[in-house]
Design a protein around this motif. Sequence first.
Motif: not given
Length: 177
Positions: A39-43, A45
Motif C-alpha cells: 500500500a502506498p500510504k499507511a502499509p 494500517t
Amino acid sequence: MPHSSFDSGAVNRPIKPTAAFMLAHPAHTIALGLGSGLAPKAPGTVGSLWGWLSWLVVQNYLSLPQQALLITTAFFAGWWACTVTARHMRISDPGAIVVDEIIAMWLILYLVMPTNFWGQLTAFALFRFFDAAKPGPVAWADQLFKGFGWRGGFGIIFDDLVAAFCTLCVMALWRWF
C-alpha cells in the motif's frame, strides 16, 4: 577506461518493494502480507486491516486449538520471512513488512473474540495507536532487537507483540470497569 553504466553505490541502496519483488521469493510474499504491505500510504494500517479481515474468515473454519497453532506457525514463518525480506530490501525494519501487524491482530482477536464490531474496532484502533505511537514498553521493544539477521527479524515482530499485549491490557481494564 571504458565507461560503465553500473553504479556501484546502487548495491547498497534500499530496495523499494513492488509486486515483482513480492513474488520473487516466498518470504517476501509472507512478509509483505500477501501484498497488503505494498500500500502506498499507511502499509501498517492496511496490514492490520488485512489481519482483522482475514481473522474473521479464519475463525469460522478452525477450532480454537487450530487457531492457536496457526498463530504460532505464523509467528515462526513470519520471523523467517522478516529476516529474509529485510535483508533483501537492505532495511532493518521496512514499513512494507506487515506480517508483524497481521500476527498481532490475529493474536488480539483470538483472545478477545467473541466480541461485536465495536469491540473489534476498539481492538484495531488501540493496536494501531500502540504500534504507531510506540509509547513506553512498545518503544523499548522496538529498540531491543535492531539490525539484520535472526535477531532483527525477531525484533520486527516483537514490538508488535508488545503493542498487542498493551492493547489486550487496555481492553481487559475496559471490560473490568
